[in-house]
Design a protein around this motif. Structure first.
Motif, mmCIF file in Angstrom:
data_model
loop_
_atom_site.group_PDB
_atom_site.id
_atom_site.type_symbol
_atom_site.label_atom_id
_atom_site.label_comp_id
_atom_site.label_asym_id
_atom_site.label_seq_id
_atom_site.Cartn_x
_atom_site.Cartn_y
_atom_site.Cartn_z
ATOM 1 N N TYR A 24 3.278 0.978 -0.556
ATOM 2 C CA TYR A 24 3.922 0.276 0.554
ATOM 3 C C TYR A 24 3.834 1.061 1.855
ATOM 4 O O TYR A 24 3.830 2.300 1.847
ATOM 5 N N GLN A 44 -3.771 1.672 4.449
ATOM 6 C CA GLN A 44 -4.393 1.687 3.115
ATOM 7 C C GLN A 44 -3.462 1.063 2.067
ATOM 8 O O GLN A 44 -3.896 0.738 0.960
ATOM 9 N N ASP A 74 -1.118 -1.386 -0.216
ATOM 10 C CA ASP A 74 -1.323 -2.757 -0.714
ATOM 11 C C ASP A 74 -0.413 -3.745 0.008
ATOM 12 O O ASP A 74 -0.766 -4.908 0.188
ATOM 13 N N CYS A 75 0.773 -3.264 0.354
ATOM 14 C CA CYS A 75 1.799 -4.155 0.915
ATOM 15 C C CYS A 75 2.334 -3.529 2.206
ATOM 16 O O CYS A 75 2.826 -2.392 2.192
ATOM 17 N N VAL A 76 2.223 -4.267 3.299
ATOM 18 C CA VAL A 76 2.501 -3.713 4.629
ATOM 19 C C VAL A 76 3.587 -4.544 5.313
ATOM 20 O O VAL A 76 3.431 -5.759 5.472
ATOM 21 N N TRP A 116 -8.281 -7.740 5.756
ATOM 22 C CA TRP A 116 -6.948 -7.742 5.143
ATOM 23 C C TRP A 116 -6.973 -8.372 3.752
ATOM 24 O O TRP A 116 -5.919 -8.579 3.135
ATOM 25 N N LYS A 146 -4.463 -7.804 0.611
ATOM 26 C CA LYS A 146 -3.201 -7.149 0.995
ATOM 27 C C LYS A 146 -2.084 -8.177 1.191
ATOM 28 O O LYS A 146 -2.354 -9.343 1.463
ATOM 29 N N THR A 147 -0.870 -7.696 1.049
ATOM 30 C CA THR A 147 0.300 -8.516 1.348
ATOM 31 C C THR A 147 0.903 -8.005 2.655
ATOM 32 O O THR A 147 1.103 -6.794 2.806
ATOM 33 N N VAL A 148 1.145 -8.914 3.581
ATOM 34 C CA VAL A 148 1.765 -8.547 4.861
ATOM 35 C C VAL A 148 3.109 -9.255 4.949
ATOM 36 O O VAL A 148 3.182 -10.484 4.783
ATOM 37 N N ALA A 152 -4.985 -11.952 4.229
ATOM 38 C CA ALA A 152 -3.779 -11.358 3.627
ATOM 39 C C ALA A 152 -2.866 -12.453 3.075
ATOM 40 O O ALA A 152 -2.915 -13.604 3.518
#
Ligand code: NAP
Length: 199
Positions: A3, A58, A60-62, A81, A84-86, A116
């Motif tokens: 995260y 870098q 996975d979850c931002v 993206w 990835k989870t945003v 994303a």
């Protein structure tokens, strides 16, 4: 799953407190050298790791904890993206609806982060409230989540639970999600509603 929180201002620090309380590591980044906010990160907890923007992206979850106007700069900082989870915590309060083409602000953010899984959430409370322990008299403070991506919604609901909150899924960005989005100079009906859920 790892995260990151992009933006380490009022809301970014409130989120970092939830990670520290739950013993989950998180990278935090701004436009600045990580040294410049290392002291604030250490004050929250050893698992709050100051990083450069490139390092933090870098994850996975931002969490996107920057002002709405800055979201394109963050989106451009990564070539793809995909995967990835945003989590969009921005509130586009005061942004004229016509500047967004009449769309909900989270739809505009979703378009910037192509590929994303975009989830709107953790944005309806003031940072001073969100940063407090969400365990309240045997209940859990509610966070609202909305997404057009079912998997993203499910994943972020699990994260919210792991951070000690009680997630409530509102549905898609243009439906339930509108309840937690500012529109021009007005707030969605659920913004600032500090609810506690008892199971
Ligand atoms: N404050 C609240 O109570 C609250 C509640 C709900 C939602 N929100 C929403 O949460 C978001 C953040 O609010 P805030 O009050 O925390 O704002 P803030 O205190 O001004 O913090 C913004 C942070 O974003 C960083 N930043 C700006 N541009 C960036 C970029 N391009 N890349 C990486 N980092 C960048 C800033 O760091 P540098 O400029 O130093 O790089 C700063 O750490 C806003 O969209 C706001 O609407 C806030």
């Amino acid at each position: 799953m790892n995260y990151a929180i992009i933006g380490f201002g009022n809301l970014g620090q409130a989120l970092a407190k939830a990670f520290a309380r739950s013993g989950i590591e998180v990278c935090v980044a701004t436009t600045r050298d990580p040294e410049s906010f290392a002291r604030e990160a250490a004050a929250i907890g050893p698992g709050v790791i100051p990083a450069t923007l490139a390092q933090a992206l870098q994850a996975d979850c931002v969490f996107l904890a920057v002002r709405f106007e800055s979201h394109p700069d963050v989106a451009k900082a990564l070539p793809s993206w995909q995967g990835k989870t945003v989590i969009d915590v921005t509130n586009a309060y005061g942004v004229p609806p016509e500047a967004l083409g009449g769309q909900p602000s989270s739809k505009v953010v979703a378009q910037a982060f192509t590929g994303a899984r975009l989830v709107k959430g953790f944005n309806h409370l003031a940072a001073g409230v969100l940063g407090q322990d969400p365990a309240i008299q045997g209940g859990r403070r509610v966070v609202f989540l909305a997404s057009d991506d079912e998997q993203g919604l499910a994943d972020v609901a699990v994260l919210a639970q792991n951070l000690g909150f009680s997630p409530i899924k509102l549905g898609g960005l243009s439906e339930g999600g509108l309840l937690v989005q500012a529109r021009g100079n007005s707030w969605g009906q659920l913004i600032f509603k500090d609810l506690v859920k008892f199971d």
